[in-house]
Write a protein that holds these residues in place. Structure first.
Motif, PDB file in Angstrom:
ATOM      1  N   LEU A   1      -4.155  -4.087  -5.292  1.00 27.65           N
ATOM      2  CA  LEU A   1      -4.154  -3.266  -4.076  1.00 27.65           C
ATOM      3  C   LEU A   1      -4.728  -4.024  -2.877  1.00 27.65           C
ATOM      4  CD1 LEU A   1      -5.269   0.149  -5.591  1.00 27.65           C
ATOM      5  CD2 LEU A   1      -3.025  -0.409  -4.611  1.00 27.65           C
ATOM      6  N   ALA A   2      -5.803  -4.774  -3.106  1.00 26.72           N
ATOM      7  CA  ALA A   2      -6.457  -5.484  -2.002  1.00 26.72           C
ATOM      8  C   ALA A   2      -5.584  -6.599  -1.442  1.00 26.72           C
ATOM      9  CB  ALA A   2      -7.802  -6.041  -2.455  1.00 26.72           C
ATOM     10  N   LYS A   3      -4.689  -7.126  -2.240  1.00 22.16           N
ATOM     11  CA  LYS A   3      -3.803  -8.190  -1.759  1.00 22.16           C
ATOM     12  C   LYS A   3      -2.712  -7.670  -0.821  1.00 22.16           C
ATOM     13  CE  LYS A   3      -4.225 -11.822  -5.145  1.00 22.16           C
ATOM     14  NZ  LYS A   3      -3.501 -12.711  -6.050  1.00 22.16           N
ATOM     15  N   LEU A   4      -2.619  -6.353  -0.682  1.00 26.91           N
ATOM     16  CA  LEU A   4      -1.589  -5.776   0.185  1.00 26.91           C
ATOM     17  C   LEU A   4      -1.919  -5.904   1.668  1.00 26.91           C
ATOM     18  CD1 LEU A   4      -0.711  -2.557  -1.842  1.00 26.91           C
ATOM     19  CD2 LEU A   4       0.587  -4.700  -1.704  1.00 26.91           C
ATOM     20  N   CYS A   5      -3.173  -6.207   1.978  1.00 26.36           N
ATOM     21  CA  CYS A   5      -3.528  -6.396   3.391  1.00 26.36           C
ATOM     22  C   CYS A   5      -4.581  -7.492   3.521  1.00 26.36           C
ATOM     23  CB  CYS A   5      -4.020  -5.090   4.019  1.00 26.36           C
ATOM     24  SG  CYS A   5      -5.649  -4.572   3.491  1.00 26.36           S
ATOM     25  N   ASP A   6      -4.575  -8.163   4.669  1.00 25.69           N
ATOM     26  CA  ASP A   6      -5.516  -9.268   4.884  1.00 25.69           C
ATOM     27  C   ASP A   6      -6.952  -8.794   5.079  1.00 25.69           C
ATOM     28  OD1 ASP A   6      -3.504 -11.148   4.683  1.00 25.69           O
ATOM     29  OD2 ASP A   6      -3.096 -11.137   6.835  1.00 25.69           O
ATOM     30  N   GLU A   7      -7.132  -7.567   5.555  1.00 30.50           N
ATOM     31  CA  GLU A   7      -8.479  -7.062   5.850  1.00 30.50           C
ATOM     32  C   GLU A   7      -9.118  -6.330   4.673  1.00 30.50           C
ATOM     33  OE1 GLU A   7      -5.801  -5.618   7.839  1.00 30.50           O
ATOM     34  OE2 GLU A   7      -5.749  -7.455   8.998  1.00 30.50           O
ATOM     35  N   CYS A   8      -8.421  -6.195   3.568  1.00 28.47           N
ATOM     36  CA  CYS A   8      -8.949  -5.431   2.431  1.00 28.47           C
ATOM     37  C   CYS A   8     -10.174  -6.104   1.818  1.00 28.47           C
ATOM     38  CB  CYS A   8      -7.877  -5.259   1.367  1.00 28.47           C
ATOM     39  SG  CYS A   8      -6.586  -4.114   1.838  1.00 28.47           S
ATOM     40  N   VAL A   9     -11.109  -5.262   1.399  1.00 22.49           N
ATOM     41  CA  VAL A   9     -12.353  -5.732   0.780  1.00 22.49           C
ATOM     42  C   VAL A   9     -12.602  -4.915  -0.479  1.00 22.49           C
ATOM     43  CG1 VAL A   9     -14.850  -5.957   1.063  1.00 22.49           C
ATOM     44  CG2 VAL A   9     -13.344  -6.345   3.009  1.00 22.49           C
ATOM     45  N   ILE A  10     -13.016  -5.594  -1.535  1.00 18.27           N
ATOM     46  CA  ILE A  10     -13.440  -4.925  -2.765  1.00 18.27           C
ATOM     47  C   ILE A  10     -14.957  -4.983  -2.823  1.00 18.27           C
ATOM     48  CG2 ILE A  10     -13.416  -4.946  -5.286  1.00 18.27           C
ATOM     49  CD1 ILE A  10     -10.675  -6.343  -5.133  1.00 18.27           C
ATOM     50  N   ASP A  11     -15.594  -3.826  -2.891  1.00 17.88           N
ATOM     51  CA  ASP A  11     -17.037  -3.736  -3.069  1.00 17.88           C
ATOM     52  C   ASP A  11     -17.287  -3.554  -4.565  1.00 17.88           C
ATOM     53  OD1 ASP A  11     -19.763  -3.386  -2.893  1.00 17.88           O
ATOM     54  OD2 ASP A  11     -19.667  -1.504  -1.764  1.00 17.88           O
ATOM     55  N   VAL A  12     -17.680  -4.624  -5.251  1.00 11.55           N
ATOM     56  CA  VAL A  12     -17.946  -4.576  -6.685  1.00 11.55           C
ATOM     57  C   VAL A  12     -19.314  -3.921  -6.864  1.00 11.55           C
ATOM     58  CG1 VAL A  12     -18.228  -5.917  -8.796  1.00 11.55           C
ATOM     59  CG2 VAL A  12     -16.639  -6.710  -7.022  1.00 11.55           C
ATOM     60  N   VAL A  13     -19.314  -2.766  -7.538  1.00  5.19           N
ATOM     61  CA  VAL A  13     -20.552  -1.994  -7.695  1.00  5.19           C
ATOM     62  C   VAL A  13     -20.917  -1.926  -9.170  1.00  5.19           C
ATOM     63  CG1 VAL A  13     -21.677   0.223  -7.321  1.00  5.19           C
ATOM     64  CG2 VAL A  13     -20.052  -0.642  -5.627  1.00  5.19           C
ATOM     65  N   PHE A  14     -22.131  -2.327  -9.464  1.00  6.27           N
ATOM     66  CA  PHE A  14     -22.682  -2.258 -10.817  1.00  6.27           C
ATOM     67  C   PHE A  14     -23.873  -1.307 -10.780  1.00  6.27           C
ATOM     68  CE2 PHE A  14     -25.829  -3.781 -13.935  1.00  6.27           C
ATOM     69  CZ  PHE A  14     -25.086  -3.648 -15.092  1.00  6.27           C
ATOM     70  N   VAL A  15     -23.934  -0.387 -11.746  1.00  2.18           N
ATOM     71  CA  VAL A  15     -25.052   0.547 -11.807  1.00  2.18           C
ATOM     72  C   VAL A  15     -25.911   0.195 -13.020  1.00  2.18           C
ATOM     73  CG1 VAL A  15     -25.791   2.948 -11.916  1.00  2.18           C
ATOM     74  CG2 VAL A  15     -23.661   2.352 -10.734  1.00  2.18           C
ATOM     75  N   ALA A  16     -27.155  -0.195 -12.755  1.00  3.16           N
ATOM     76  CA  ALA A  16     -28.114  -0.491 -13.816  1.00  3.16           C
ATOM     77  C   ALA A  16     -28.807   0.802 -14.191  1.00  3.16           C
ATOM     78  CB  ALA A  16     -29.136  -1.520 -13.332  1.00  3.16           C
ATOM     79  N   GLU A  17     -28.744   1.145 -15.461  1.00  2.00           N
ATOM     80  CA  GLU A  17     -29.346   2.396 -15.916  1.00  2.00           C
ATOM     81  C   GLU A  17     -30.313   2.141 -17.074  1.00  2.00           C
ATOM     82  OE1 GLU A  17     -26.842   5.168 -17.920  1.00  2.00           O
ATOM     83  OE2 GLU A  17     -25.425   3.651 -18.520  1.00  2.00           O
ATOM     84  N   TYR A  18     -31.274   1.281 -16.848  1.00  4.10           N
ATOM     85  CA  TYR A  18     -32.176   0.888 -17.920  1.00  4.10           C
ATOM     86  C   TYR A  18     -33.011   2.034 -18.458  1.00  4.10           C
ATOM     87  CZ  TYR A  18     -30.777  -3.782 -16.653  1.00  4.10           C
ATOM     88  OH  TYR A  18     -30.029  -4.885 -16.385  1.00  4.10           O
ATOM     89  N   ALA A  19     -33.244   3.070 -17.691  1.00  2.00           N
ATOM     90  CA  ALA A  19     -34.042   4.206 -18.165  1.00  2.00           C
ATOM     91  C   ALA A  19     -33.341   4.947 -19.287  1.00  2.00           C
ATOM     92  CB  ALA A  19     -34.334   5.161 -17.015  1.00  2.00           C
ATOM     93  N   ASN A  20     -32.005   4.875 -19.353  1.00  2.00           N
ATOM     94  CA  ASN A  20     -31.245   5.602 -20.365  1.00  2.00           C
ATOM     95  C   ASN A  20     -30.788   4.718 -21.517  1.00  2.00           C
ATOM     96  OD1 ASN A  20     -31.391   7.947 -18.846  1.00  2.00           O
ATOM     97  ND2 ASN A  20     -29.587   7.395 -17.663  1.00  2.00           N
ATOM     98  N   THR A  21     -31.297   3.508 -21.590  1.00  2.00           N
ATOM     99  CA  THR A  21     -30.873   2.576 -22.628  1.00  2.00           C
ATOM    100  C   THR A  21     -31.444   2.992 -23.976  1.00  2.00           C
ATOM    101  OG1 THR A  21     -30.840   0.814 -21.001  1.00  2.00           O
ATOM    102  CG2 THR A  21     -30.883   0.147 -23.293  1.00  2.00           C
ATOM    103  N   ARG A  22     -30.656   2.766 -25.037  1.00  2.00           N
ATOM    104  CA  ARG A  22     -31.127   3.087 -26.387  1.00  2.00           C
ATOM    105  C   ARG A  22     -32.417   2.337 -26.684  1.00  2.00           C
ATOM    106  NH1 ARG A  22     -26.119   1.116 -29.073  1.00  2.00           N
ATOM    107  NH2 ARG A  22     -27.664   0.107 -30.343  1.00  2.00           N
ATOM    108  N   VAL A  23     -33.246   2.924 -27.534  1.00  2.00           N
ATOM    109  CA  VAL A  23     -34.557   2.361 -27.860  1.00  2.00           C
ATOM    110  C   VAL A  23     -34.444   1.011 -28.551  1.00  2.00           C
ATOM    111  CG1 VAL A  23     -36.659   2.750 -29.211  1.00  2.00           C
ATOM    112  CG2 VAL A  23     -35.574   4.659 -28.021  1.00  2.00           C
ATOM    113  N   ASP A  24     -33.416   0.793 -29.365  1.00  2.00           N
ATOM    114  CA  ASP A  24     -33.306  -0.451 -30.121  1.00  2.00           C
ATOM    115  C   ASP A  24     -32.750  -1.613 -29.304  1.00  2.00           C
ATOM    116  OD1 ASP A  24     -30.845   0.847 -30.047  1.00  2.00           O
ATOM    117  OD2 ASP A  24     -30.189   0.019 -31.956  1.00  2.00           O
ATOM    118  N   ILE A  25     -32.419  -1.380 -28.039  1.00  2.00           N
ATOM    119  CA  ILE A  25     -31.956  -2.464 -27.176  1.00  2.00           C
ATOM    120  C   ILE A  25     -33.127  -2.892 -26.301  1.00  2.00           C
ATOM    121  CG2 ILE A  25     -30.402  -3.117 -25.307  1.00  2.00           C
ATOM    122  CD1 ILE A  25     -28.420  -1.081 -26.400  1.00  2.00           C
ATOM    123  N   PRO A  26     -33.545  -4.165 -26.396  1.00  2.00           N
ATOM    124  CA  PRO A  26     -34.696  -4.592 -25.596  1.00  2.00           C
ATOM    125  C   PRO A  26     -34.404  -4.551 -24.104  1.00  2.00           C
ATOM    126  CG  PRO A  26     -33.692  -6.452 -26.728  1.00  2.00           C
ATOM    127  CD  PRO A  26     -32.976  -5.226 -27.203  1.00  2.00           C
TER     128      PRO A  26
END
Length: 139
Positions: free
Chosen positions: A25-50
């Motif tokens: 989709l972004a290649k369809l126009c020269d001005e297009c921008v992809i905002d890559v968003v990552f959400v870190a949710e360490y508070a909800n991580t399983r107990v056995d994962i350090p």
């Protein structure tokens, strides 16, 4: 024509397919921008994962998960930005999308955490319900 996309990136195979669609989709126009968003949710991580013990270790883990997506976008030569959010992925992405200037959210159908999806619903389902901008769900 859409010019700014939020790509919800989590390192999953569906997330990689979502990245392919965002690039297409972004290649369809020269001005297009992809905002890559990552959400870190360490508070909800399983107990056995350090949990990461330092800021540097946390950033390394995030980069390892996201490198395939970032590499794809870099290879495509599409303009990109990178954002890290914290908290529940569905809530954080919805708030970010609703308060920002992006015109579409692109997300994989299913992410990495199947247990949470079973109890809370998928991030994509919650985005569809609560986002004020269009959501493209990629299978």
């Amino acid at each position: 024509m859409y010019r700014k996309f939020i790509l919800a990136a989590d390192g999953s195979q569906n997330g990689l397919r979502a990245a392919d669609e965002a690039i297409r989709l972004a290649k369809l126009c020269d001005e297009c921008v992809i905002d890559v968003v990552f959400v870190a949710e360490y508070a909800n991580t399983r107990v056995d994962i350090p949990l990461p013990s330092s800021e540097e270790e946390r950033e390394l883990i995030e980069r390892e998960q996201l490198n395939p997506v970032i590499d794809k976008i870099n290879e495509s030569q599409v303009k990109q930005t990178f954002t890290v959010l914290f908290g529940d992925p569905a809530m954080a992405l919805t708030q970010y999308a609703n308060e920002g200037d992006a015109e579409m959210v692109i997300v994989g159908k299913r992410g990495l955490n199947a247990l949470q999806e079973m109890f809370l619903g998928s991030v994509s389902q919650q985005l569809i319900k609560k986002s004020e901008i269009p959501v493209l769900v990629v299978k």
